[in-house]
Design an enzyme around this catalytic site. Structure first.
Site, PDB file in Angstrom:
ATOM      1  N   CYS A  20      81.782   0.317  50.211  1.00  0.00           N
ATOM      2  CA  CYS A  20      80.491  -0.220  49.744  1.00  0.00           C
ATOM      3  C   CYS A  20      80.365   0.032  48.230  1.00  0.00           C
ATOM      4  O   CYS A  20      80.618   1.154  47.764  1.00  0.00           O
ATOM      5  CB  CYS A  20      79.337   0.440  50.485  1.00  0.00           C
ATOM      6  SG  CYS A  20      79.488   0.276  52.270  1.00  0.00           S
TER       7      CYS A  20
ATOM      8  N   SER B 112      74.315   7.390  61.267  1.00  0.00           N
ATOM      9  CA  SER B 112      74.127   6.211  60.414  1.00  0.00           C
ATOM     10  C   SER B 112      75.437   5.443  60.308  1.00  0.00           C
ATOM     11  O   SER B 112      76.487   6.024  60.041  1.00  0.00           O
ATOM     12  CB  SER B 112      73.664   6.662  59.026  1.00  0.00           C
ATOM     13  OG  SER B 112      73.567   5.557  58.160  1.00  0.00           O
TER      14      SER B 112
ATOM     15  N   CYS C 207      71.831  10.538  49.280  1.00  0.00           N
ATOM     16  CA  CYS C 207      72.606   9.494  49.948  1.00  0.00           C
ATOM     17  C   CYS C 207      73.486   8.762  48.961  1.00  0.00           C
ATOM     18  O   CYS C 207      73.025   8.302  47.919  1.00  0.00           O
ATOM     19  CB  CYS C 207      71.679   8.431  50.533  1.00  0.00           C
ATOM     20  SG  CYS C 207      70.990   8.903  52.075  1.00  0.00           S
TER      21      CYS C 207
END
Ligand code: SAH
Ligand code: SF4
Length: 372
Positions: A126, A203, A345
């Protein structure tokens, strides 16, 4: 860590933290020992969190000797510990093979949440995430996942306990499915951390076959799915995995999960200034999630060196949130902990590539709860 040699097999001792209670029962039975020993051992491992077999005082000397011959306790070497001004602690642990992982302990009013890593690095690439730059080095074993909780629990103030665990550290948890399942199982044992399903949140970036398996297996833990975009074009530009499983495929898998398990799924949505944070995207998000029993967790981008993205202003993030709330979507705006120590995060990375510190944005309150 105990490193004697197993005289029976000549093999080095195994990590006992890889064993679920059931597996340990099996081990004791095979040795002709009473299976209830497994429960006793679990209590020593996860309740008392022993660092040496000699501390397990209600086990006989002979049994302790046998255990230490077969098993080590899976301790992780503390490489560094940073304290954020908001009270979060970021730990870097060195594993047996020299790899380093990070774990974050976050105080939240009266309770503590631990954010654990499930892999060394991550394969998903990502573009907004610091961990992605490491690539995937390897999976963590169940024992290495669980031990992060054991280690950081030793740093809690007296009388305090770990109340929540989020699998949101380094790595894609569902890419390491079997070890994750064993870790969840161990963390739920009532002789150990005794964490119920609603205190555990996994997650995922949207590995569709693994989400479907999660549904079929009836896994007892919340699932949060990182959506991060409202069109395939937008999401694929941020998350390469979208080229394999697009938004529709991810949402279909989520529908299956919620229909089979009837629980509220969480969708995470990273707010990147001028990329994902347009209010028209908020409206599209409402349409995409129509009919879901879900919660949306908005995460303003946490900056890290080497990344050109920016976070929106808090006012704008709140406005985005308001669009969702006005349409009846339960929506929280996550105010990330530990930004000043790169513990938020998407900021976790090891290997020295991003060792610099970034100042936290000012004026933020701990997690801002929306609607009750
Ligand atoms: N690999 C899993 C879990 C770890 S990332 C996943 O992707 O879901 C946990 C969350 O942090 C995800 O929702 C991810 O989209 C988000 N995230 C990653 N990098 C971020 C960053 N720089 N700023 C804010 N959130 C980020
Ligand atoms: Fe991996 Fe999650 Fe980071 Fe994506 S956001 S690279 S899946 S850790």
């Amino acid at each position: 860590m105990d490193t004697g040699t197993n005289m029976d097999t000549g093999k080095p001792p195994e990590n006992i933290k890889n064993y679920t209670l059931e597996a340990l029962h099996g081990w004791f039975s095979a040795k002709g020992e009473k299976p209830f020993r497994a429960r006793q051992v679990f209590q020593w491992l996860y309740h008392h969190r022993i660092a040496d077999w000699s501390q397990a005082t209600n086990l006989s000397k002979e049994l302790r000797a046998t255990l230490s011959m077969h098993f080590h306790l899976g301790g992780l070497a503390l490489d560094s510990r940073l304290t954020s001004r908001d009270g979060s602690l970021k730990f870097a642990f060195r594993l047996d093979d020299g790899a380093v992982i990070e774990t974050v302990l976050m105080p939240n009013r009266t309770q503590y949440t631990v954010c654990v890593s499930t892999q060394v690095g991550c394969a998903m690439g990502c573009v907004f995430c610091a961990t992605a730059a490491m690539g995937l080095m390897r999976n963590l074993s169940a024992g290495e996942i669980v031990q992060q909780v054991v280690e950081v629990a030793r740093h809690l103030p007296p009388e305090k306990e770990v109340r929540n665990i989020v699998f949101m550290g380094m790595g894609e948890p569902l890419h390491n499915y079997d070890n994750l399942m064993d870790a969840l199982n161990i963390l739920q044992e009532d002789t150990g951390f005794c964490l119920s399903a609603r205190r555990l949140t996994v997650s995922t970036s949207g590995l569709v076959p693994a989400i479907l398996r999660y549904a079929r297996d009836g896994v007892r833990a919340n699932l949060a799915v990182s959506l991060n975009g409202v069109t395939d074009e937008m999401r694929a530009a941020l998350m390469p995995i979208n080229r394999r499983w697009n938004i529709e495929a991810v949402l279909d898998a989520c529908r299956q999960l919620t229909s089979e398990n009837r629980y509220r799924i969480t969708f995470e949505y990273v707010l990147l200034k001028d990329v994902t944070d347009g209010l028209d995207n908020a409206r599209k998000l409402v349409r995409l999630l129509h009919g879901f029993k879900c919660k949306v967790n908005l995460i303003p981008y946490n900056p890290h060196p080497g990344s050109a993205f920016q976070a929106p202003s808090m006012e704008h993030a709140r406005e985005f949130q308001r669009v969702l709330l006005n349409k009846g979507l339960l929506t929280t705006l996550r105010i990330s902990k530990g930004q000043d120590i790169q513990a938020a995060c998407g900021q976790l990375v090891t290997g020295g590539a991003f060792a610099g510190k970034i100042p936290a944005r000012e004026g933020m309150e701990p997690e801002e709860r929306a609607s009750g």
